[in-house]
Design a protein around this motif. Structure first.
Motif, PDB file in Angstrom:
ATOM      1  N   PHE A  32     -52.877  21.828 -54.752  1.00 40.24           N
ATOM      2  CA  PHE A  32     -53.152  21.516 -53.552  1.00 40.24           C
ATOM      3  C   PHE A  32     -54.433  21.964 -53.169  1.00 40.24           C
ATOM      4  O   PHE A  32     -55.748  21.461 -52.825  1.00 40.24           O
ATOM      5  N   VAL A  36     -58.786  20.016 -53.828  1.00 40.76           N
ATOM      6  CA  VAL A  36     -59.332  19.945 -52.722  1.00 40.76           C
ATOM      7  C   VAL A  36     -61.260  20.284 -53.534  1.00 40.76           C
ATOM      8  O   VAL A  36     -62.650  19.924 -53.313  1.00 40.76           O
ATOM      9  N   SER A 103     -49.321  17.153 -56.662  1.00 43.28           N
ATOM     10  CA  SER A 103     -50.225  17.500 -55.097  1.00 43.28           C
ATOM     11  C   SER A 103     -52.059  18.092 -55.168  1.00 43.28           C
ATOM     12  O   SER A 103     -52.598  18.044 -54.608  1.00 43.28           O
ATOM     13  N   LEU A 106     -53.255  14.242 -54.578  1.00 42.18           N
ATOM     14  CA  LEU A 106     -53.082  14.867 -52.549  1.00 42.18           C
ATOM     15  C   LEU A 106     -54.232  15.210 -52.053  1.00 42.18           C
ATOM     16  O   LEU A 106     -54.821  15.413 -51.150  1.00 42.18           O
ATOM     17  N   GLY A 107     -54.453  16.428 -53.027  1.00 38.39           N
ATOM     18  CA  GLY A 107     -55.871  17.651 -52.446  1.00 38.39           C
ATOM     19  C   GLY A 107     -56.923  16.801 -52.361  1.00 38.39           C
ATOM     20  O   GLY A 107     -58.189  16.731 -51.881  1.00 38.39           O
ATOM     21  N   PHE A 110     -57.177  14.548 -50.094  1.00 35.53           N
ATOM     22  CA  PHE A 110     -57.614  15.053 -48.556  1.00 35.53           C
ATOM     23  C   PHE A 110     -59.137  15.174 -48.396  1.00 35.53           C
ATOM     24  O   PHE A 110     -59.404  15.008 -47.713  1.00 35.53           O
ATOM     25  N   ARG A 111     -60.027  15.361 -50.084  1.00 32.01           N
ATOM     26  CA  ARG A 111     -61.323  15.939 -50.001  1.00 32.01           C
ATOM     27  C   ARG A 111     -62.349  14.766 -49.100  1.00 32.01           C
ATOM     28  O   ARG A 111     -63.302  14.897 -49.244  1.00 32.01           O
ATOM     29  N   ARG A 113     -61.292  12.560 -48.002  1.00 30.00           N
ATOM     30  CA  ARG A 113     -61.674  12.110 -46.596  1.00 30.00           C
ATOM     31  C   ARG A 113     -61.986  12.697 -45.858  1.00 30.00           C
ATOM     32  O   ARG A 113     -62.167  12.472 -44.039  1.00 30.00           O
ATOM     33  N   LEU A 114     -62.154  13.545 -46.039  1.00 27.22           N
ATOM     34  CA  LEU A 114     -63.826  14.697 -45.528  1.00 27.22           C
ATOM     35  C   LEU A 114     -64.733  14.679 -45.314  1.00 27.22           C
ATOM     36  O   LEU A 114     -65.581  13.132 -45.621  1.00 27.22           O
TER      37      LEU A 114
END
Length: 124
Positions: A32, A36, A103, A106-107, A110-111, A113-114
Motif C-alpha cells: 500500500f 502511494v 494492495s 489500492l494505494g 488512494f494517491r 484521490r489526494l
C-alpha cells in the motif's frame, strides 16, 4: 544498477524484511505504501507484485537451505492435500504476488484521490 532493476530490488528487500520481521501481514502494508509512493501509477502495482513474489522466493529458498526438511515436508503436505508438489510452492508465490498487487493498486488509487500538493486550499 539500472533504475528498473532498483524498482524491483528495493521493494523486494522491503517485502522480504517485513515478512521476516512481521509475517505475511507486512506484504499488504508495504505494498500500500509502495502504491502511494509510486505516484498513482498502476505500473507500481505490477512491480509491487513482482517484488513480493521475488522476496518470498528468496525467503523460501533460504528457509530450505537452513532447514532442508522444509522441501520433503512440502511434498508430504501437498500429497495430503491431493495436489502435485509444485502446486503448493506455486501457491506460496502467487499469494504474496496477488496480495501485493491488489494492495498497491489500492494505494495508487488512494494517491490519485489526494489533492495535488502544488495547490494550496482556498480559505473562505
Amino acid at each position: 544498477m539500472s533504475r528498473g532493476l532498483l524498482r524491483i530490488v528495493l521493494p523486494a528487500l522491503a517485502f522480504g524484511l517485513g515478512t521476516y520481521a512481521f509475517g505475511w501481514w507486512a506484504v499488504p502494508i508495504v505494498a500500500f505504501v509502495w502504491g502511494v509512493m509510486s505516484g498513482g501509477s498502476p505500473r507500481g502495482a505490477v512491480r509491487a507484485g513482482a517484488a513480493a513474489a521475488l522476496a518470498w522466493i528468496v525467503l523460501l529458498v533460504a528457509q530450505g537451505l537452513v532447514r532442508p526438511a522444509v522441501f520433503p515436508f512440502g511434498r508430504t503436505l501437498a500429497g495430503a492435500m491431493q495436489m502435485p508438489g509444485w502446486a503448493l510452492w506455486a501457491a506460496e508465490i502467487v499469494f504474496p504476488l496477488v496480495l501485493a498487487w491488489s494492495s498497491a493498486l489500492l494505494g495508487s488509487a488512494f494517491r490519485r484521490r489526494l489533492p495535488p500538493r502544488d495547490r494550496a486550499p482556498v480559505a473562505q
